[in-house]
Design a protein around this motif. Structure first.
Motif, PDB file in Angstrom:
ATOM      1  N   ASN A   1       0.749  -1.028  -0.122  1.00 16.36           N
ATOM      2  CA  ASN A   1       0.006   0.008   0.035  1.00 16.36           C
ATOM      3  C   ASN A   1       0.737   1.295  -0.001  1.00 16.36           C
ATOM      4  O   ASN A   1       2.097   1.299   0.254  1.00 16.36           O
ATOM      5  CB  ASN A   1      -0.896   0.107   1.266  1.00 16.36           C
ATOM      6  N   LYS A   2       0.246   2.288  -0.266  1.00 15.06           N
ATOM      7  CA  LYS A   2       0.722   3.625  -0.185  1.00 15.06           C
ATOM      8  C   LYS A   2      -0.247   4.679   0.584  1.00 15.06           C
ATOM      9  O   LYS A   2      -1.434   4.321   0.542  1.00 15.06           O
ATOM     10  CB  LYS A   2       1.106   4.189  -1.314  1.00 15.06           C
ATOM     11  N   PRO A   3       0.256   5.660   1.294  1.00 18.60           N
ATOM     12  CA  PRO A   3      -0.658   6.389   2.077  1.00 18.60           C
ATOM     13  C   PRO A   3      -1.788   6.925   1.085  1.00 18.60           C
ATOM     14  O   PRO A   3      -1.409   7.367  -0.247  1.00 18.60           O
ATOM     15  CB  PRO A   3       0.184   7.563   2.580  1.00 18.60           C
ATOM     16  N   GLY A   4      -2.830   7.214   1.478  1.00 18.14           N
ATOM     17  CA  GLY A   4      -3.867   7.883   0.710  1.00 18.14           C
ATOM     18  C   GLY A   4      -3.886   9.164   0.492  1.00 18.14           C
ATOM     19  O   GLY A   4      -2.850  10.177   1.177  1.00 18.14           O
ATOM     20  N   PRO A   5      -4.619  10.140  -0.225  1.00 12.01           N
ATOM     21  CA  PRO A   5      -4.217  11.483  -0.185  1.00 12.01           C
ATOM     22  C   PRO A   5      -4.495  12.373   0.961  1.00 12.01           C
ATOM     23  O   PRO A   5      -5.427  11.904   1.728  1.00 12.01           O
ATOM     24  CB  PRO A   5      -5.641  11.814  -1.263  1.00 12.01           C
ATOM     25  N   GLY A   6      -3.522  13.098   1.257  1.00  9.90           N
ATOM     26  CA  GLY A   6      -3.583  13.957   2.504  1.00  9.90           C
ATOM     27  C   GLY A   6      -3.269  13.069   3.798  1.00  9.90           C
ATOM     28  O   GLY A   6      -3.459  13.450   4.647  1.00  9.90           O
ATOM     29  N   GLY A   7      -2.495  11.816   3.474  1.00 11.71           N
ATOM     30  CA  GLY A   7      -2.079  10.911   4.393  1.00 11.71           C
ATOM     31  C   GLY A   7      -3.289  10.104   4.988  1.00 11.71           C
ATOM     32  O   GLY A   7      -3.202   9.569   6.017  1.00 11.71           O
ATOM     33  N   ILE A   8      -4.453  10.283   4.476  1.00  7.93           N
ATOM     34  CA  ILE A   8      -5.666   9.788   5.060  1.00  7.93           C
ATOM     35  C   ILE A   8      -5.943   8.232   4.593  1.00  7.93           C
ATOM     36  O   ILE A   8      -5.907   8.057   3.198  1.00  7.93           O
ATOM     37  CB  ILE A   8      -7.242  10.657   4.957  1.00  7.93           C
ATOM     38  N   GLY A   9      -6.024   7.233   5.296  1.00  3.93           N
ATOM     39  CA  GLY A   9      -6.162   6.013   4.711  1.00  3.93           C
ATOM     40  C   GLY A   9      -4.889   5.413   3.693  1.00  3.93           C
ATOM     41  O   GLY A   9      -3.998   6.047   4.082  1.00  3.93           O
ATOM     42  N   VAL A  10      -5.297   4.380   3.241  1.00  7.38           N
ATOM     43  CA  VAL A  10      -4.157   3.778   2.324  1.00  7.38           C
ATOM     44  C   VAL A  10      -4.818   3.521   0.878  1.00  7.38           C
ATOM     45  O   VAL A  10      -6.149   3.387   0.867  1.00  7.38           O
ATOM     46  CB  VAL A  10      -3.582   2.457   2.878  1.00  7.38           C
ATOM     47  N   GLU A  11      -3.889   3.316  -0.211  1.00  9.59           N
ATOM     48  CA  GLU A  11      -4.380   3.032  -1.419  1.00  9.59           C
ATOM     49  C   GLU A  11      -3.464   2.072  -1.865  1.00  9.59           C
ATOM     50  O   GLU A  11      -2.062   1.867  -1.409  1.00  9.59           O
ATOM     51  CB  GLU A  11      -4.220   3.997  -2.368  1.00  9.59           C
ATOM     52  N   SER A  12      -3.838   0.931  -2.702  1.00 12.22           N
ATOM     53  CA  SER A  12      -2.842  -0.063  -3.193  1.00 12.22           C
ATOM     54  C   SER A  12      -2.122   0.343  -4.125  1.00 12.22           C
ATOM     55  O   SER A  12      -2.453   1.110  -5.036  1.00 12.22           O
ATOM     56  CB  SER A  12      -3.861  -1.172  -3.578  1.00 12.22           C
ATOM     57  N   THR A  13      -1.095  -0.187  -4.117  1.00 10.03           N
ATOM     58  CA  THR A  13      -0.062   0.113  -5.140  1.00 10.03           C
ATOM     59  C   THR A  13      -0.071  -0.705  -6.626  1.00 10.03           C
ATOM     60  O   THR A  13       0.550  -0.603  -7.758  1.00 10.03           O
ATOM     61  CB  THR A  13       1.563   0.123  -4.895  1.00 10.03           C
ATOM     62  N   GLY A  14      -0.804  -1.977  -6.175  1.00 12.54           N
ATOM     63  CA  GLY A  14      -1.098  -3.077  -7.331  1.00 12.54           C
ATOM     64  C   GLY A  14       0.173  -3.958  -7.182  1.00 12.54           C
ATOM     65  O   GLY A  14       0.171  -5.036  -7.784  1.00 12.54           O
ATOM     66  N   ARG A  15       1.181  -3.778  -6.404  1.00  9.89           N
ATOM     67  CA  ARG A  15       2.286  -4.668  -6.243  1.00  9.89           C
ATOM     68  C   ARG A  15       2.087  -5.367  -4.866  1.00  9.89           C
ATOM     69  O   ARG A  15       1.458  -5.206  -3.954  1.00  9.89           O
ATOM     70  CB  ARG A  15       3.628  -3.985  -6.022  1.00  9.89           C
ATOM     71  N   THR A  16       2.970  -6.616  -5.273  1.00  9.91           N
ATOM     72  CA  THR A  16       2.608  -7.648  -3.890  1.00  9.91           C
ATOM     73  C   THR A  16       4.024  -8.039  -3.682  1.00  9.91           C
ATOM     74  O   THR A  16       5.015  -8.051  -4.681  1.00  9.91           O
ATOM     75  CB  THR A  16       1.838  -8.929  -4.393  1.00  9.91           C
TER      76      THR A  16
END
Length: 515
Positions: free
Chosen positions: A399-414
């Protein structure tokens, strides 16, 4: 010299009520009491009287000039907290130090009920929330309490959930022992509601029933491979090393080189510390003899503690992290996982302090012996198996931090990490109680400030406290304020003439217990 609260703080606020100058915050009447990770003593107001030391049930408060080296970090944490408070008048009003002391000054009078007579209250469970509720009720001289405990020993998570090497925190059981000596409290051991007595029976025999059953199950890890051999919950592991009757006969394969803990709350840190501790250091604790023998044979070299969010949002508390970092454990973090943001720019004092400790850990030279390694921004996607059907690895989505540091988003990598034992620690949830409403989403019994609420509104004479009331949050002592709220609702209903007991309770002989 001012006093300082250290890691063992249970947050039951006994010190708050004992303090004659109201210098310990947050207090139960302040909005962040239930969310604060510990209590803090204002060094500018503390008069060094020692009242808080005597009141603390777990020995967490010490004079600053007597603090042990392993706890010195709390001097800075405490001071920085009040520097932040001075800049945040919204949290603590400027005149907060001028408020009157919070200590009660007189004993409560009997609860006035129509017709008079003794009041009988049943409490289901005997953990911290149950004990605090009983203690609050027994302040009234015309109240008797009967407690029903499924196990053969009382005190719930205070006995079976606290790590055996947290000796100070386990001292809270001495407080509960003292409460249990009240001759108006009967604790019925080996008594399960639904098997030995029904809720309907209790409703007839008692003026009110408080359900304090806790959150008795784990949130399941719902990914492929979760049912493989050598995959278990951290709760089961904790129950095993603490000798819980439901888990003491379990076995765990500690011949594996790496253990992966999915989740990074306080329970995960406890488990990682026990897995990597010197068994000789555990021998003098209350750890289960079977668990100690297994740990002496352990081949575990690394415990990987993984969370799906970044360090800023780690679930462990600041005191638990400090205790791990400064307690002699070999802890490691990849420096690249620590966020680059200037810690001084973070508004939240607790988060800034956590990142400071994590940054220090990341700069440490490699140690020797078993290591606890933190991993962040990793979401488990699949558990892989070996030819025998046992877990062999964990595939994580990065994952990577979401916009503004809120939550997380997947990078698509494993990435896939080898592991021969996987323990999940992703939270607790309550268990449905036959005859009571249940919120399956939140895992709690629906209630309004402790009054159980069914489809047709509040249920007369039925109350709830603890995790089954509010969800799995807070610490042992947090239940004190929570239970006081519930007891206040019961008292109001009694005084309004809404509650009555229809039959005399049968004579029962409580099974005595000893620590």
């Amino acid at each position: 010299m001012p006093h300082v609260v250290t890691q063992a703080c249970c947050a039951d606020a006994s010190c708050v009520y004992a303090c004659p100058v109201n210098c310990i915050h947050p207090t139960p009447d302040e909005p962040d009491f239930l969310t604060s990770e510990m209590l803090y003593i204002d060094p500018a107001t503390c008069v060094d009287c020692g009242a808080c030391v005597s009141a603390c049930p777990v020995g967490a408060i010490v004079p600053s000039h007597r603090i042990e080296p392993k706890d010195e970090r709390y001097l800075q944490i405490n001071a920085e907290h009040y520097e932040d408070v001075a800049q945040s008048p919204v949290r603590f009003p400027v005149d907060s130090r001028l408020r009157l002391p919070l200590a009660p000054i007189s004993a409560p009078k009997p609860i006035a009920v129509p017709g008079g007579g003794d009041i009988r209250v049943a409490i289901v469970g005997s953990g911290p929330s149950a004990m605090y509720a009983a203690d609050d009720l027994l302040r009234y001289p015309n109240v008797r309490v009967t407690m029903y405990e499924r196990l053969d020993k009382p005190f719930g998570l205070a006995r079976y959930g606290v790590a055996p090497d947290h000796l100070s925190t386990r001292k809270v059981m001495a407080l509960f022992d003292e409460m249990a000596r009240n001759n108006r409290l009967d604790i019925m051991l080996n008594s399960e509601v639904g098997r030995d007595v029904t809720l309907e029976d209790l409703g007839r025999e008692f003026h009110g029933v408080i359900y304090a059953g806790g959150a008795g199950s784990d949130r399941r890890l719902d990914i492929p491979g979760a049912d493989l051999a050598n995959v278990a919950s951290a709760t089961e592991f904790v129950g095993w090393y603490n000798g819980h009757p439901d888990h003491m006969d379990r076995t765990f394969d500690l011949s594996q080189r790496r253990v992966v803990l999915i989740g990074n709350g306080n329970v995960a840190l406890d488990v990682s510390r026990i897995l990597t501790a010197d068994p000789d250091d555990l021998a003098s604790t209350s750890i289960s003899p079977a668990a100690l023998a297994a740990l002496r044979r352990s081949k575990v070299e690394e415990v990987l503690v993984v969370g799906r969010r970044g360090p800023r949002d780690a679930a462990f508390t600041l005191p638990e992290l400090v205790g791990l970092a400064d307690g002699g454990a070999h802890v490691a973090i990849d420096p690249d996982l620590i966020e680059a943001q200037d810690i001084g720019e973070i508004d939240d004092h607790t988060i800034a302090a956590k990142l400071t400790v994590l940054s220090e850990i990341a700069q440490r030279a490699p140690g020797s012996g078993p290591v606890i390694r933190f991993g962040f921004l990793r979401s488990p996607e699949q558990l892989t198996s070996d030819a025998a059907g046992s877990v062999a690895g964990v595939t994580f989505g990065i994952n990577k931090p979401g916009p503004g540091g809120i939550g997380v988003e997947s990078t698509g990598r494993t990435e896939t990490v080898e592991a021969g034992l996987v323990l999940t620690s992703i939270g607790y949830k309550g268990v449905e109680v036959p005859g009571l409403p249940f919120d399956h989403v939140r895992g709690v019994i629906p209630n309004e400030a402790g009054r159980v609420v069914g489809d047709n509104g509040p249920m007369t004479g039925v109350y709830v406290t603890g995790w089954i009331k509010r969800g799995p949050s807070g610490f042992i002592g947090t239940n004190k304020a929570d239970s006081a709220e519930t007891v206040s609702q019961l008292r109001a209903d009694l005084e309004a003439g809404l509650l009555s007991a229809h039959t005399e309770p049968p004579r029962r002989r409580p099974r005595p217990f000893r620590r």
